[in-house]
Design a protein around this motif. Structure first.
Motif, PDB file in Angstrom:
ATOM      1  N   PRO A  61      -1.985  41.509  16.358  1.00 46.38           N
ATOM      2  CA  PRO A  61      -2.985  40.710  17.077  1.00 46.38           C
ATOM      3  C   PRO A  61      -2.507  40.320  18.468  1.00 46.38           C
ATOM      4  O   PRO A  61      -1.320  40.055  18.684  1.00 46.38           O
ATOM      5  N   GLY A  62      -3.450  40.269  19.400  1.00 50.26           N
ATOM      6  CA  GLY A  62      -3.136  39.866  20.767  1.00 50.26           C
ATOM      7  C   GLY A  62      -3.335  38.393  21.001  1.00 50.26           C
ATOM      8  O   GLY A  62      -3.499  37.961  22.152  1.00 50.26           O
ATOM      9  N   TYR A  63      -3.344  37.611  19.902  1.00 53.18           N
ATOM     10  CA  TYR A  63      -3.478  36.162  20.028  1.00 53.18           C
ATOM     11  C   TYR A  63      -2.328  35.475  19.301  1.00 53.18           C
ATOM     12  O   TYR A  63      -1.522  36.123  18.621  1.00 53.18           O
ATOM     13  N   ALA A  64      -2.253  34.145  19.443  1.00 48.09           N
ATOM     14  CA  ALA A  64      -1.154  33.370  18.846  1.00 48.09           C
ATOM     15  C   ALA A  64      -1.486  33.077  17.381  1.00 48.09           C
ATOM     16  O   ALA A  64      -2.318  32.214  17.085  1.00 48.09           O
ATOM     17  N   ARG A  65      -0.801  33.741  16.493  1.00 51.35           N
ATOM     18  CA  ARG A  65      -1.112  33.591  15.065  1.00 51.35           C
ATOM     19  C   ARG A  65      -0.707  32.224  14.512  1.00 51.35           C
ATOM     20  O   ARG A  65      -1.260  31.780  13.497  1.00 51.35           O
ATOM     21  N   THR A  66       0.253  31.569  15.157  1.00 54.11           N
ATOM     22  CA  THR A  66       0.653  30.248  14.663  1.00 54.11           C
ATOM     23  C   THR A  66      -0.482  29.235  14.780  1.00 54.11           C
ATOM     24  O   THR A  66      -0.501  28.233  14.058  1.00 54.11           O
ATOM     25  N   PHE A  67      -1.423  29.481  15.681  1.00 50.08           N
ATOM     26  CA  PHE A  67      -2.580  28.592  15.802  1.00 50.08           C
ATOM     27  C   PHE A  67      -3.361  28.540  14.494  1.00 50.08           C
ATOM     28  O   PHE A  67      -3.845  27.472  14.079  1.00 50.08           O
ATOM     29  N   LEU A  68      -3.474  29.662  13.819  1.00 51.97           N
ATOM     30  CA  LEU A  68      -4.191  29.687  12.539  1.00 51.97           C
ATOM     31  C   LEU A  68      -3.451  28.872  11.486  1.00 51.97           C
ATOM     32  O   LEU A  68      -4.080  28.200  10.655  1.00 51.97           O
ATOM     33  N   THR A  69      -2.126  28.941  11.510  1.00 55.91           N
ATOM     34  CA  THR A  69      -1.340  28.142  10.563  1.00 55.91           C
ATOM     35  C   THR A  69      -1.625  26.661  10.765  1.00 55.91           C
ATOM     36  O   THR A  69      -1.799  25.902   9.788  1.00 55.91           O
ATOM     37  N   ALA A  89      -5.076  29.660  22.620  1.00 62.74           N
ATOM     38  CA  ALA A  89      -4.341  30.533  21.701  1.00 62.74           C
ATOM     39  C   ALA A  89      -4.960  31.915  21.585  1.00 62.74           C
ATOM     40  O   ALA A  89      -4.364  32.808  20.991  1.00 62.74           O
ATOM     41  N   GLY A  90      -6.158  32.107  22.157  1.00 65.76           N
ATOM     42  CA  GLY A  90      -6.793  33.425  22.097  1.00 65.76           C
ATOM     43  C   GLY A  90      -6.043  34.494  22.849  1.00 65.76           C
ATOM     44  O   GLY A  90      -6.207  35.681  22.568  1.00 65.76           O
ATOM     45  N   GLY A  91      -5.229  34.093  23.822  1.00 62.48           N
ATOM     46  CA  GLY A  91      -4.388  35.049  24.528  1.00 62.48           C
ATOM     47  C   GLY A  91      -5.166  36.223  25.084  1.00 62.48           C
ATOM     48  O   GLY A  91      -6.087  36.074  25.889  1.00 62.48           O
ATOM     49  N   LEU A  92      -4.822  37.428  24.612  1.00 58.22           N
ATOM     50  CA  LEU A  92      -5.484  38.647  25.076  1.00 58.22           C
ATOM     51  C   LEU A  92      -6.687  39.026  24.215  1.00 58.22           C
ATOM     52  O   LEU A  92      -7.364  40.007  24.509  1.00 58.22           O
ATOM     53  N   ASP A  93      -6.957  38.242  23.169  1.00 59.03           N
ATOM     54  CA  ASP A  93      -8.067  38.559  22.267  1.00 59.03           C
ATOM     55  C   ASP A  93      -8.714  37.276  21.745  1.00 59.03           C
ATOM     56  O   ASP A  93      -8.638  36.969  20.556  1.00 59.03           O
ATOM     57  N   PRO A  94      -9.365  36.505  22.623  1.00 67.33           N
ATOM     58  CA  PRO A  94      -9.984  35.262  22.157  1.00 67.33           C
ATOM     59  C   PRO A  94     -11.080  35.494  21.114  1.00 67.33           C
ATOM     60  O   PRO A  94     -11.244  34.684  20.198  1.00 67.33           O
ATOM     61  N   LEU A 110     -15.453  25.434   4.650  1.00 66.27           N
ATOM     62  CA  LEU A 110     -15.859  24.548   5.737  1.00 66.27           C
ATOM     63  C   LEU A 110     -16.893  25.236   6.612  1.00 66.27           C
ATOM     64  O   LEU A 110     -16.923  26.462   6.750  1.00 66.27           O
ATOM     65  N   ARG A 111     -17.734  24.419   7.258  1.00 64.82           N
ATOM     66  CA  ARG A 111     -18.698  24.936   8.216  1.00 64.82           C
ATOM     67  C   ARG A 111     -18.267  24.477   9.601  1.00 64.82           C
ATOM     68  O   ARG A 111     -18.306  23.287   9.911  1.00 64.82           O
ATOM     69  N   ALA A 112     -17.840  25.410  10.404  1.00 64.98           N
ATOM     70  CA  ALA A 112     -17.325  25.090  11.737  1.00 64.98           C
ATOM     71  C   ALA A 112     -17.978  25.995  12.771  1.00 64.98           C
ATOM     72  O   ALA A 112     -18.090  27.206  12.569  1.00 64.98           O
ATOM     73  N   ALA A 113     -18.418  25.387  13.862  1.00 66.64           N
ATOM     74  CA  ALA A 113     -18.936  26.149  14.996  1.00 66.64           C
ATOM     75  C   ALA A 113     -17.753  26.523  15.886  1.00 66.64           C
ATOM     76  O   ALA A 113     -17.152  25.644  16.515  1.00 66.64           O
ATOM     77  N   VAL A 114     -17.422  27.798  15.898  1.00 67.66           N
ATOM     78  CA  VAL A 114     -16.248  28.271  16.638  1.00 67.66           C
ATOM     79  C   VAL A 114     -16.717  29.051  17.859  1.00 67.66           C
ATOM     80  O   VAL A 114     -17.431  30.052  17.719  1.00 67.66           O
ATOM     81  N   ALA A 115     -16.315  28.605  19.025  1.00 70.30           N
ATOM     82  CA  ALA A 115     -16.679  29.273  20.275  1.00 70.30           C
ATOM     83  C   ALA A 115     -15.466  29.963  20.859  1.00 70.30           C
ATOM     84  O   ALA A 115     -14.321  29.550  20.631  1.00 70.30           O
ATOM     85  N   HIS A 116     -15.725  31.020  21.623  1.00 71.42           N
ATOM     86  CA  HIS A 116     -14.635  31.619  22.374  1.00 71.42           C
ATOM     87  C   HIS A 116     -15.089  31.907  23.797  1.00 71.42           C
ATOM     88  O   HIS A 116     -16.278  32.108  24.065  1.00 71.42           O
ATOM     89  N   VAL A 117     -14.117  31.884  24.698  1.00 65.77           N
ATOM     90  CA  VAL A 117     -14.366  32.084  26.127  1.00 65.77           C
ATOM     91  C   VAL A 117     -13.741  33.412  26.539  1.00 65.77           C
ATOM     92  O   VAL A 117     -12.543  33.645  26.316  1.00 65.77           O
ATOM     93  N   THR A 118     -14.529  34.272  27.154  1.00 59.05           N
ATOM     94  CA  THR A 118     -14.036  35.539  27.683  1.00 59.05           C
ATOM     95  C   THR A 118     -14.397  35.630  29.161  1.00 59.05           C
ATOM     96  O   THR A 118     -15.022  34.738  29.723  1.00 59.05           O
TER      97      THR A 118
END
Length: 586
Positions: A61-69, A89-94, A110-118
């Motif tokens: 993955p091109g992102y920080a996997r520790t963020f998921l932890t 933490a999205g790094g190269l792959d938000p 859980l129900r979470a609204a997850v946004a990403h910025v590119t």
């Protein structure tokens, strides 16, 4: 909890990480340690982009996997309490990181609204990028090219109901500025509040460095082993209070905040995509135990360009470290190198770097010196075989035909690839950030400030020593006073800015600032730190902080990832300066 435009605040932004690899438990500590409104963290140093590029080339993955932890431990609580999460933490792959967070939420029920910025990813580049520092045009093939976005896309994501916002390359301060825009309804013309939020973001972006970590006067910091992470209480006017959760270790003082303000900056005009923050207008006040108020920050309209971080594969490198002990350290270093280069000619490599670092009381200036030192030899070359075992094995082969007491710290090994950081720029209007929330795509075009400008206009007093002209001249004799290490009266913090190193120095007693400003000139710095040689050096004055900031251009070569130095990020440059004995004012 829903924020409303113009809400008086404060908005409590908690940091839970200053780099990719920081304390995993920090997110849980900040969520459970007391009330907060936004949880944020900074995963993307310039070096990290090269690391993530290497991961992506290997199919990882091109992102920080520790963020998921961290999210697995706190996401449910954040949703229950209305705590928004904002992370780069999205790094190269938000998009991939956001998808992983959504999958995690589903798995946890859980129900979470997850946004990403590119929009920060500019690959493939239409033309070779020009180096912003040197004017050179890149001839190599870029691996990555990412524009530094600002806080506006983050604010748009939060306005559209995002519980978690994952970005790629944004400025470190944008992780605070974006939530501030959302919470208080700041527009592009609110320059002073925006500038204040940039300063608050800069203070907390590196985690525990704001709460006593890596602090020059570390012996004053209680329970550093359990240092609490920082919180910025941000107000509508851009002022803030830096604090931490009660009962945690560490220290929030004017000194710890000053140290972090001086970290990895150049000119007091701190350029960003949302605003130029004038660090020479920052005022600090110790409001109470572990509470420092920041006020007075002025803003200027942002530049019409965005910084771009380009990386490319520079070649391959290999390092071998030998230990020199006892007498004649300098002579032993010479003998060691003669033996090595007799087996692998020095000129066969594209670049060779040799560092002789004394340990203890070693003197490496010739003669009958004694002590212990490290001889660190790094070779760099496009050919991984030439820089690989052909070099490292040759070093080992000298083991029985070299200096007395020969031993090394590293076994022979293969060369490893290294990336090079290439700073560039792009017209701000040419970059289109895009926010995606629950499948809805929202474009965030560049909007320059217009209408009333609530901040200091560009063209004010020039930064640097001219900005500190009001500092009273020092009337004493600079050669007078007891000789003692500079660190007895001054703190310092240093770091990297691409291939440059920054070195901030401050005095805690304001009465000593005129002495510091008069004593620590560029020429004096060259005397005290011979390692800077004849490299170009800029000096900037920050009288409000009783501080000077030096930028040593080119000390780190092509940047951290490509630097062969033992102190590749210039982290210890300030401490080496503080150890030098000088005449200090009584």
């Amino acid at each position: 909890m829903t924020a409303e435009a113009g809400r008086p605040g404060p908005m409590r932004v908690a940091n839970c990480g200053g780099f990719y690899g920081d304390r995993l438990s920090a997110a849980e500590e900040m969520v459970e340690g007391g009330p907060i409104d936004v949880l944020t963290g900074d995963w993307l140093a310039e070096l990290t982009m090269s690391i993530l590029a290497g991961n992506r080339l290997k199919g990882r993955p091109g992102y920080a996997r520790t963020f998921l932890t961290q999210m697995e431990r706190v996401l449910g609580t954040c949703l229950d309490r209305g705590i928004r999460v904002v992370a780069n933490a999205g790094g190269l792959d938000p998009a991939g990181c956001a998808e992983a967070v959504s999958a995690l939420a589903d798995r946890l029920g859980l129900r979470a609204a997850v946004a990403h910025v590119t929009g920060d990813d500019l690959m493939p580049l239409a033309e070779p990028p020009v180096n912003a520092d040197t004017g050179e045009t890149l001839r190599a093939a870029p691996l990555t090219a990412n524009a530094y976005l600002g806080g506006r896309p983050i604010a748009v994501a939060l306005e559209h109901g995002a519980d978690v916002v994952v970005t790629g390359r944004v400025t470190d301060a944008a992780l605070v500025t974006g939530p501030g825009m959302w919470w208080f309804g700041w527009g592009p013309g609110d320059l002073d509040p925006l500038a204040g939020s940039v300063v608050a973001g800069h203070v907390i972006e590196c985690g525990c460095q704001a709460t006593g970590g890596n602090y020059a006067f570390f012996e004053e910091v209680p329970d550093l082993a359990h240092c609490g992470f920082p919180i910025a209480e941000l107000y509508a006017d851009g002022s803030s209070v830096i604090t931490k959760h009660p009962g945690t270790g560490g220290l929030v003082s004017a000194g710890t905040v000053t140290a972090q303000l001086l970290y990895e900056i150049a000119s007091p005009r701190y350029l960003g995509p949302d605003v130029i923050a004038r660090f020479d207008t920052v005022r600090l006040e110790q409001e109470g135990p572990d509470r420092v108020r920041i006020t007075g920050v002025r803003g200027e309209p942002p530049p019409d360009t965005l910084k771009v971080a380009v990386t490319y594969l520079g070649g391959h490198r290999n390092t071998m470290t030998l230990v020199l002990t006892g007498l004649d350290i300098t002579a032993k270093a010479r003998i060691a190198q003669e033996a090595i280069w007799a087996r692998v000619p020095r000129e066969s490599f594209e670049r060779v770097d040799v560092e002789l670092t004394p340990l203890g009381h070693a003197e490496v200036n010739g003669g009958d010196d004694a002590g212990t030192a490290l001889l660190r030899i790094t070779v760099m070359d496009p050919d991984p075989r030439r820089a690989g075992r052909a070099f490292s094995s040759a070093v080992v082969e000298t083991g029985l035909a070299s200096y007395p007491g020969f031993y090394g710290l590293t076994p022979p090994g293969d060369a490893s690839p290294y990336g090079v950081y290439w700073p560039s720029s792009v017209d701000a209007g040419a970059v289109l950030p895009v926010v995606t929330v629950d499948g809805v795509r929202v474009e965030v075009p560049h909007v320059p400030p217009s209408g009333p400008i609530l901040g200091e206009q560009a063209g004010g007093p020039p930064p640097g020593d001219a900005a500190g002209a009001a500092v009273p001249p020092y009337a004493g004799d600079l050669a007078a006073g007891p000789v003692a290490p500079l660190g007895t009266v001054a703190g310092a913090r240093s770091g990297d800015k691409g291939g440059d190193a920054n070195l901030g120095v401050w005095v805690r007693d304001p009465a000593r600032y005129p002495w510091l400003a008069a004593f620590l000139t560029v020429d004096r710095l060259r005397e005290l730190l011979p390692e800077v040689g004849d490299l170009p050096i800029e000096r900037f004055a920050l009288p409000n902080l009783h501080a000077l900031n030096f930028v040593v251009h080119g000390l780190l070569g092509r940047g951290v990832a490509a630097s062969p130095l033992l102190d590749a990020q210039a982290k210890a440059l300030g401490e080496r300066l503080r150890a030098v004995c000088v005449p200090v004012p009584p």
